[in-house]
Design a protein around this motif. Structure first.
Motif, PDB file in Angstrom:
ATOM      1  N   HIS A  38      13.149   2.094  12.118  1.00  0.00           N
ATOM      2  CA  HIS A  38      12.068   1.975  13.107  1.00  0.00           C
ATOM      3  C   HIS A  38      11.058   0.936  12.629  1.00  0.00           C
ATOM      4  N   GLY A  39      10.450   0.229  13.570  1.00  0.00           N
ATOM      5  CA  GLY A  39       9.369  -0.688  13.238  1.00  0.00           C
ATOM      6  C   GLY A  39       9.832  -2.100  12.922  1.00  0.00           C
ATOM      7  N   THR A  40       8.860  -3.004  12.880  1.00  0.00           N
ATOM      8  CA  THR A  40       9.117  -4.414  12.600  1.00  0.00           C
ATOM      9  C   THR A  40       8.825  -4.725  11.139  1.00  0.00           C
ATOM     10  N   ALA A  41       9.189  -5.927  10.725  1.00  0.00           N
ATOM     11  CA  ALA A  41       8.907  -6.360   9.353  1.00  0.00           C
ATOM     12  C   ALA A  41       7.410  -6.315   9.067  1.00  0.00           C
ATOM     13  N   ASP A  42       6.616  -6.792  10.033  1.00  0.00           N
ATOM     14  CA  ASP A  42       5.161  -6.777   9.841  1.00  0.00           C
ATOM     15  C   ASP A  42       4.635  -5.354   9.724  1.00  0.00           C
ATOM     16  N   ASP A  43       5.218  -4.411  10.492  1.00  0.00           N
ATOM     17  CA  ASP A  43       4.809  -2.999  10.397  1.00  0.00           C
ATOM     18  C   ASP A  43       5.023  -2.474   8.988  1.00  0.00           C
ATOM     19  N   HIS A  44       6.182  -2.757   8.428  1.00  0.00           N
ATOM     20  CA  HIS A  44       6.513  -2.228   7.103  1.00  0.00           C
ATOM     21  C   HIS A  44       5.636  -2.845   6.019  1.00  0.00           C
ATOM     22  N   ILE A  45       5.388  -4.130   6.121  1.00  0.00           N
ATOM     23  CA  ILE A  45       4.532  -4.790   5.127  1.00  0.00           C
ATOM     24  C   ILE A  45       3.117  -4.222   5.193  1.00  0.00           C
ATOM     25  N   ALA A  46       2.611  -4.024   6.408  1.00  0.00           N
ATOM     26  CA  ALA A  46       1.263  -3.475   6.572  1.00  0.00           C
ATOM     27  C   ALA A  46       1.187  -2.054   6.017  1.00  0.00           C
ATOM     28  N   ARG A  47       2.203  -1.238   6.300  1.00  0.00           N
ATOM     29  CA  ARG A  47       2.199   0.142   5.800  1.00  0.00           C
ATOM     30  C   ARG A  47       2.308   0.188   4.284  1.00  0.00           C
ATOM     31  N   ALA A  48       3.119  -0.697   3.715  1.00  0.00           N
ATOM     32  CA  ALA A  48       3.238  -0.740   2.259  1.00  0.00           C
ATOM     33  C   ALA A  48       1.900  -1.080   1.610  1.00  0.00           C
ATOM     34  N   ASN A  49       1.177  -2.018   2.217  1.00  0.00           N
ATOM     35  CA  ASN A  49      -0.141  -2.378   1.680  1.00  0.00           C
ATOM     36  C   ASN A  49      -1.110  -1.214   1.748  1.00  0.00           C
ATOM     37  N   VAL A  50      -1.043  -0.440   2.838  1.00  0.00           N
ATOM     38  CA  VAL A  50      -1.912   0.734   2.972  1.00  0.00           C
ATOM     39  C   VAL A  50      -1.560   1.769   1.900  1.00  0.00           C
ATOM     40  N   VAL A  51      -0.266   1.987   1.674  1.00  0.00           N
ATOM     41  CA  VAL A  51       0.156   2.941   0.647  1.00  0.00           C
ATOM     42  C   VAL A  51      -0.406   2.536  -0.717  1.00  0.00           C
ATOM     43  N   ARG A  52      -0.277   1.255  -1.056  1.00  0.00           N
ATOM     44  CA  ARG A  52      -0.786   0.782  -2.350  1.00  0.00           C
ATOM     45  C   ARG A  52      -2.301   1.020  -2.470  1.00  0.00           C
ATOM     46  N   GLU A  53      -3.035   0.675  -1.411  1.00  0.00           N
ATOM     47  CA  GLU A  53      -4.497   0.815  -1.436  1.00  0.00           C
ATOM     48  C   GLU A  53      -4.927   2.273  -1.543  1.00  0.00           C
ATOM     49  N   VAL A  54      -4.304   3.129  -0.746  1.00  0.00           N
ATOM     50  CA  VAL A  54      -4.689   4.543  -0.736  1.00  0.00           C
ATOM     51  C   VAL A  54      -4.322   5.199  -2.064  1.00  0.00           C
ATOM     52  N   ALA A  55      -3.140   4.890  -2.599  1.00  0.00           N
ATOM     53  CA  ALA A  55      -2.727   5.471  -3.876  1.00  0.00           C
ATOM     54  C   ALA A  55      -3.663   5.046  -5.002  1.00  0.00           C
ATOM     55  N   LYS A  56      -4.060   3.782  -4.988  1.00  0.00           N
ATOM     56  CA  LYS A  56      -4.991   3.293  -6.018  1.00  0.00           C
ATOM     57  C   LYS A  56      -6.328   4.004  -5.928  1.00  0.00           C
ATOM     58  N   ALA A  57      -6.816   4.174  -4.701  1.00  0.00           N
ATOM     59  CA  ALA A  57      -8.098   4.864  -4.509  1.00  0.00           C
ATOM     60  C   ALA A  57      -8.013   6.332  -4.940  1.00  0.00           C
ATOM     61  N   ALA A  58      -6.835   6.933  -4.738  1.00  0.00           N
ATOM     62  CA  ALA A  58      -6.638   8.336  -5.105  1.00  0.00           C
ATOM     63  C   ALA A  58      -6.358   8.501  -6.597  1.00  0.00           C
ATOM     64  N   GLY A  59      -6.135   7.375  -7.299  1.00  0.00           N
ATOM     65  CA  GLY A  59      -5.876   7.429  -8.732  1.00  0.00           C
ATOM     66  C   GLY A  59      -4.527   8.024  -9.083  1.00  0.00           C
ATOM     67  N   LYS A  60      -3.522   7.765  -8.240  1.00  0.00           N
ATOM     68  CA  LYS A  60      -2.202   8.351  -8.482  1.00  0.00           C
ATOM     69  C   LYS A  60      -1.110   7.284  -8.405  1.00  0.00           C
ATOM     70  N   SER A  61      -0.099   7.430  -9.257  1.00  0.00           N
ATOM     71  CA  SER A  61       1.054   6.534  -9.233  1.00  0.00           C
ATOM     72  C   SER A  61       1.989   6.954  -8.102  1.00  0.00           C
ATOM     73  N   VAL A  62       2.186   6.074  -7.134  1.00  0.00           N
ATOM     74  CA  VAL A  62       3.050   6.375  -5.988  1.00  0.00           C
ATOM     75  C   VAL A  62       4.034   5.225  -5.800  1.00  0.00           C
ATOM     76  N   ALA A  63       5.307   5.540  -5.765  1.00  0.00           N
ATOM     77  CA  ALA A  63       6.341   4.530  -5.539  1.00  0.00           C
ATOM     78  C   ALA A  63       6.622   4.392  -4.047  1.00  0.00           C
ATOM     79  N   ILE A  64       7.163   3.243  -3.660  1.00  0.00           N
ATOM     80  CA  ILE A  64       7.585   3.014  -2.276  1.00  0.00           C
ATOM     81  C   ILE A  64       9.099   2.839  -2.249  1.00  0.00           C
ATOM     82  N   MET A  65       9.736   3.584  -1.352  1.00  0.00           N
ATOM     83  CA  MET A  65      11.178   3.450  -1.157  1.00  0.00           C
ATOM     84  C   MET A  65      11.440   2.873   0.229  1.00  0.00           C
ATOM     85  N   ALA A  66      12.076   1.719   0.280  1.00  0.00           N
ATOM     86  CA  ALA A  66      12.484   1.105   1.538  1.00  0.00           C
ATOM     87  C   ALA A  66      13.891   1.587   1.860  1.00  0.00           C
ATOM     88  N   ASP A  67      14.046   2.263   2.984  1.00  0.00           N
ATOM     89  CA  ASP A  67      15.316   2.881   3.353  1.00  0.00           C
ATOM     90  C   ASP A  67      15.980   2.058   4.459  1.00  0.00           C
TER      91      ASP A  67
END
Length: 476
Positions: A38-67
């Motif tokens: 589901h989604g476009t390339a731009d959607d996935h890139i934007a969501r990945a950036n949000v994950v990185r930002e939110v995880a950093k703010a939360a102080g937790k190590s979070v990996a991203i899996m592209a399926d």
């Protein structure tokens, strides 16, 4: 003891808002899955950036899996979006049709289906809820009789009982999606429907080429969902960094009753070969609509934990469900309770075992020593994360901390069972590195004055694969 089993959560409309994602991460998410179906390339890139930002703010190590989506083995679209199939009726799957379907026939996204089936074959649609038997194949049309009917809507999946569909694991879309995934440097790349080690080797080559400009090489996860993958399981594992027990499509091909034993076998083999393993599909399915899981779902998650899985995965529960945060909280609580019933197997694991590598021997020595001394922690100073991975393959009631100066390795270790990743400054001096490691663990609350811990590192510092030292320390 902190929770050892990790949680993979799928991002979707119910969980894409940063405030919801933050709550999910704080509730226990270790890996975020981006579903490329589901989604476009731009959607996935934007969501990945949000994950990185939110995880950093939360102080937790979070990996991203592209399926990756894999081959689209699906029916086409219908007039009005759906139809109703009735047991005993005739129904045609027409690879040559581009028209909207009706109660008599429907087109196919997978044009090779007429060449893959024979009279008597069983086709299962919509996750196995509908059952059709093939009568004849005429040119591009598969003529069937409906055995088990029900509603059939647009783009529902098709499986052949017993396997045998020839669709390649990697499509042209997947090859483009690999480039997208490398653009945001995912830690894990999940490959759908591999049948052999060759499929995984091809995916790795494509990913390495696409990630070359960033010097990025993701870890590869083989999704075991085809019957052909079962006899090739060991070779697929050796060509991958881990596997996903993808019980949905797999159950349709091999039969529901065969899946529990296969799950146990796959988890055991993955751990023996020093690979990670994720257990997935319908683990908390009822929580898409309900605020609490069924007792059967609780048992399912607990049994996967007791089998030794690295992670349990949520799909629609967090992507489109009504209770994404509550689902994670429930799953984390179940995992913790199951882990409390586990026994350490460290002594039996090492009986008559020989180690050929110095770094692997040091890792095993740290486990054995920490277990028998009653250490509060095992600390691995690691560049690549390999030492922490080896340690995590054995059930020991001591938390493992993977300390690295590499952000990619830190996030990658987020999937390893019983490993807590921490980012530290790069040090060329061993004593400075050991002092920094102790300070980090004290700061995190893992160690207190008087506690003992085992720590491993390599000399000279900063060389992957160079772990050659084990030290037992007491906090002053």
């Amino acid at each position: 003891m902190p929770r050892a089993t990790k949680i993979v959560a799928t991002l979707g409309p119910a969980s894409s808002a940063p405030e919801v994602l933050e709550r999910m991460i704080l509730a226990g998410v270790d890996v975020v899955r981006l579903n490329f179906s589901h989604g476009t390339a731009d959607d996935h890139i934007a969501r990945a950036n949000v994950v990185r930002e939110v995880a950093k703010a939360a102080g937790k190590s979070v990996a991203i899996m592209a399926d990756l989506q894999g081959p689209k083995i699906r029916v086409g679209k219908f007039e009005g979006g759906h139809t109703e199939l009735v047991a005993g009726q005739q129904f045609i799957l027409d690879a040559s049709s581009n028209d909207l379907g009706n109660h008599e026939r429907v087109g196919l996204d997978y044009k090779e289906l007429p060449r893959d089936v024979r009279p008597g074959d069983i086709l299962l649609l919509n996750d196995g809820l509908l059952k059709l038997v093939v009568n004849t194949v005429r040119a591009d049309a598969v003529h069937t009789t409906v055995v088990a009917g029900g509603p059939l809507s647009n783009n529902k999946g098709i499986n052949k009982a017993g396997g045998g569909l020839t669709a390649p694991a990697l499509t042209a879309k997947d090859m483009e999606d690999i480039k997208t995934a490398m653009a945001f440097q995912c830690e894990y790349l999940a490959v759908s429907f591999p049948k052999s080690a060759t499929d995984m080797e091809m995916a790795r080559q494509l990913a390495n080429v696409a990630g070359q400009q960033w010097r990025h090489r993701p870890a590869l996860i083989a999704k075991i969902e085809r019957i052909e993958a079962i006899p090739a399981l060991e070779s697929i594992l050796r060509a991958s960094d881990g596997i996903m027990v993808a019980r949905g499509d797999l159950a349709i091909e091999v039969g529901n009753a065969a899946v529990p034993a296969l799950q146990k076998r796959m988890i055991k083999m993955a751990r023996e070969l020093d690979r990670v393993v994720i257990t997935a599909t319908q683990m908390m399915e009822s929580m898409i609509h309900n605020p609490v899981p069924t007792r059967a779902e609780v048992s399912d998650v607990a049994n996967a934990v007791l089998d030794g899985t690295d992670a349990v995965m949520l799909s629609a529960e967090t992507a489109t469900g009504k209770y994404p945060v509550e689902t994670i909280e429930q799953m984390a609580a179940i995992a913790l309770e199951a882990e409390s019933a586990e026994d350490s197997s460290i002594d039996t694991d090492f009986a008559d075992k020989r180690f050929e590598r110095i770094d692997q021997s040091i890792a095993m020595g740290a486990l054995f020593t920490a277990h028998h001394l009653g250490c509060k922690a095992i600390v691995a100073l690691t560049e690549s994360g390999s030492t922490a991975l080896w340690m995590s393959r054995h059930n020991v009631k001591v938390p493992i901390f993977g300390l690295t100066s590499q952000p990619f390795s830190e996030r990658r270790m987020a999937l390893y069972r019983n490993v807590r990743p921490l980012l530290m400054n790069s040090c060329s001096d061993r004593d400075d590195a050991l002092a920094q490691a102790e300070a980090l663990l004290i700061e995190s609350g893992a160690l207190r004055p008087g506690d003992t811990y085992a720590i491993t590192c390599g000399e000279p510092m900063g060389h992957p694969g160079g772990t050659n030292m084990l030290k037992v320390c007491r906090v002053g």
